[in-house]
Enzyme design. Structure first.
Site, short mmCIF file in Angstrom:
data_model
loop_
_atom_site.label_atom_id
_atom_site.label_comp_id
_atom_site.label_asym_id
_atom_site.label_seq_id
_atom_site.Cartn_x
_atom_site.Cartn_y
_atom_site.Cartn_z
N HIS A 84 40.04 -52.02 82.68
CA HIS A 84 40.86 -52.88 82.50
C HIS A 84 41.80 -52.66 81.01
O HIS A 84 40.94 -52.80 80.11
CB HIS A 84 40.50 -54.47 82.76
CG HIS A 84 41.70 -55.27 82.58
ND1 HIS A 84 42.41 -55.53 83.72
CD2 HIS A 84 42.13 -56.22 81.64
CE1 HIS A 84 43.37 -56.38 83.45
NE2 HIS A 84 43.17 -56.77 82.07
N SER A 85 42.86 -52.62 80.98
CA SER A 85 43.77 -52.50 79.82
C SER A 85 43.17 -51.35 79.10
O SER A 85 43.39 -50.21 79.35
CB SER A 85 43.81 -53.78 79.28
OG SER A 85 44.70 -53.88 78.08
N MET A 86 42.77 -51.51 77.96
CA MET A 86 42.25 -50.67 77.16
C MET A 86 41.14 -49.65 77.91
O MET A 86 40.92 -48.59 77.84
CB MET A 86 41.62 -50.89 75.87
CG MET A 86 41.02 -49.86 74.97
SD MET A 86 40.13 -50.53 73.53
CE MET A 86 38.45 -51.12 74.30
#
Length: 239
Positions: A84-86
């Site tokens: 998720h995200s990074m």
């Protein structure tokens, strides 16, 4: 780290958290996904039990060390990557490294809350802001508990890791390479201000296999606010 080891699992799910997040983000998942799935979460330096270790701020340094630390434990059976995200960026780079080194790759790459890596960065750069401004940006993003943000002592302890995570994100430079051959599914929050549907759809360029896009209710941290819905989607994919 596996909250519920399952040696006889049919499939393993290896998870990577967002900037500032740790393996604890995925603790509940093991109890809520089917019993033939073993959930594993990567605990990077600079957080949780590794809080005193030097955090990484460059993906080019992180990925080879990550591959060495994981070793061959996923070579013998099927696994899926989720980030998720990074964490989506890390999962993508790790899948690329496995492909480039002739290792077994994931059955599926699940990316969440991040625009496709080949697109330009559209979020304000925050890693070098003064402490007070940095904390306010974290508060606006919504991923850090308020009790931590209001505790200067704790923030002094975790600030280096947080800044390193955002520096890793901010400094990432996409390098063109052949697309992966595993399926890719991208998840996004309908109210996410920085990760729009078009940015998620562009992940289709990173695979020669099937691609799917799933939009869920919530903002950037829909993996918490819409966790039950997300896990139902994941269970269907992993089946």
């Amino acid at each position: 780290m596996s909250p519920r080891p399952r040696p006889d699992a049919r499939l393993r799910l290896l998870c990577f958290a967002y900037a500032g997040g740790g393996s604890a983000v995925f603790t509940d998942w093991a109890a809520k996904l089917p019993e033939d799935i073993e959930v594993n979460a990567v605990r990077l330096p600079g957080r949780e039990s590794r809080i005193l270790q030097r955090p990484y701020d460059d993906l080019r340094e992180l990925i080879p060390d990550l591959a060495e630390a994981i070793g061959d434990r996923y070579d013998s059976g099927p696994f899926v990557l989720f980030g998720h995200s990074m964490g989506a960026l890390i999962a993508f780079a790790y899948a690329r490294l496995l492909r480039d080194t002739g290792r077994r790759g994931p059955e599926h790459l699940l990316v969440s809350g991040r625009r496709a890596p080949q697109l330009s960065h559209n979020r304000p750069v925050i890693h070098d802001l003064p402490d007070d401004a940095f904390v306010e940006r974290l508060r606006a993003l919504g991923g850090t508990p308020e009790d931590l943000l209001n505790n200067p002592r704790v923030m002094r302890l975790i600030m280096p890791g947080l800044r390193s995570d955002f520096r890793l994100n901010d400094a990432y430079a996409y390098e063109p390479a052949p697309a992966l051959d595993c399926p890719v599914t991208a998840f996004g929050g309908r109210e996410d201000r920085h990760v729009d549907e078009a940015g998620l759809a562009a992940w289709a360029e990173q695979t020669t296999g099937p691609f799917a896009l799933r939009m869920l209710p919530g903002g950037h941290f829909f993996l918490h606010s819409a966790q039950e819905r997300l896990l139902r989607e994941l269970a269907g994919i992993l089946a």
